[in-house]
Design an enzyme around this catalytic site. Sequence first.
Site, PDB file in Angstrom:
ATOM      1  N   GLY A  46      14.262  38.559 -27.815  1.00 26.46           N
ATOM      2  CA  GLY A  46      14.014  37.358 -27.026  1.00 26.46           C
ATOM      3  C   GLY A  46      13.183  36.380 -27.834  1.00 26.46           C
ATOM      4  N   GLN A  51       7.420  29.419 -29.263  1.00 25.73           N
ATOM      5  CA  GLN A  51       7.235  30.205 -30.482  1.00 25.73           C
ATOM      6  C   GLN A  51       7.729  29.483 -31.728  1.00 25.73           C
ATOM      7  OE1 GLN A  51       8.992  33.981 -28.618  1.00 25.73           O
ATOM      8  NE2 GLN A  51       7.534  34.782 -30.103  1.00 25.73           N
ATOM      9  N   CYS A  99       6.143  41.511 -30.374  1.00 27.03           N
ATOM     10  CA  CYS A  99       6.379  40.080 -30.237  1.00 27.03           C
ATOM     11  C   CYS A  99       6.549  39.499 -31.630  1.00 27.03           C
ATOM     12  CB  CYS A  99       5.198  39.421 -29.525  1.00 27.03           C
ATOM     13  SG  CYS A  99       5.383  37.638 -29.331  1.00 27.03           S
ATOM     14  N   LEU A 100       7.528  38.621 -31.773  1.00 30.25           N
ATOM     15  CA  LEU A 100       7.770  38.011 -33.083  1.00 30.25           C
ATOM     16  C   LEU A 100       6.585  37.152 -33.528  1.00 30.25           C
ATOM     17  CD1 LEU A 100      11.492  37.040 -32.489  1.00 30.25           C
ATOM     18  CD2 LEU A 100      10.629  39.003 -33.788  1.00 30.25           C
ATOM     19  N   HIS A 141       7.995  39.046 -20.442  1.00 31.28           N
ATOM     20  CA  HIS A 141       7.356  38.768 -21.731  1.00 31.28           C
ATOM     21  C   HIS A 141       7.661  37.343 -22.194  1.00 31.28           C
ATOM     22  CE1 HIS A 141       6.153  39.900 -25.976  1.00 31.28           C
ATOM     23  NE2 HIS A 141       6.833  38.788 -26.171  1.00 31.28           N
ATOM     24  N   GLU A 142       8.942  36.962 -22.121  1.00 35.08           N
ATOM     25  CA  GLU A 142       9.327  35.632 -22.619  1.00 35.08           C
ATOM     26  C   GLU A 142       8.744  34.520 -21.759  1.00 35.08           C
ATOM     27  OE1 GLU A 142      10.359  35.432 -25.505  1.00 35.08           O
ATOM     28  OE2 GLU A 142      10.891  37.550 -25.682  1.00 35.08           O
ATOM     29  N   HIS A 145       5.263  33.475 -22.428  1.00 35.49           N
ATOM     30  CA  HIS A 145       5.069  32.519 -23.530  1.00 35.49           C
ATOM     31  C   HIS A 145       5.006  31.076 -23.012  1.00 35.49           C
ATOM     32  CE1 HIS A 145       5.201  34.887 -27.212  1.00 35.49           C
ATOM     33  NE2 HIS A 145       6.256  35.553 -26.782  1.00 35.49           N
TER      34      HIS A 145
HETATM   35 NI    NI Z   1       6.873  37.326 -27.690  1.00 37.12          NI
END
Ligand code: NI
Length: 177
Positions: A46, A51, A99-100, A141-142, A145
Amino acid sequence: MIRPILKMGDPRLLRHAEPVTDFANPALAELIADMFDTMHAVEGVGLAAPQIGVNLQLVIFGFGKNARYPDAPAVPETILINPQLTPLSQETEDGWEGCLSVPGLRGLVPRWKLLHYEGMDQFGNRISRDVEDFHARVVQHEVDHLEGILYPIRIKDMTQFGYVDVLFPELEADSDE
Ligand code: NI
């Protein structure tokens, strides 16, 4: 086009994102294409627009099989804009998240197990789904953000937070997250 992913510590990850209002703008389609390019390049499950530094209420997620989460069931590829989440019960479930924007780490995070979510797709059509487990986790989670929340803040037991290569040595070593 692959875009650089912001990392934890960047204040742009802490903002409240603005709703998307102009679905006809070709820049929106270009942004979504860039987000998929970026997510696929790093085998993410995701990605949220903040981000990559774009402060809009737009997330993408979904995968068939993912090397970073080999035990996770498939989640349909989804573009979710201006989302609203509603838990369908008070039950929560602990699960490991990465998480990226927090590369190399994983933490055990409680999330709603049963979730209703609504929003728009890239054309402004309504999306409304009831989901559970990993699908519900990814969405929570997304969407976090979009409110400037990174998963480490949700970890209840900080002994359950560490480096992915230490916690899960069986995962592919070439993954950069
Ligand atoms: Ni993340």
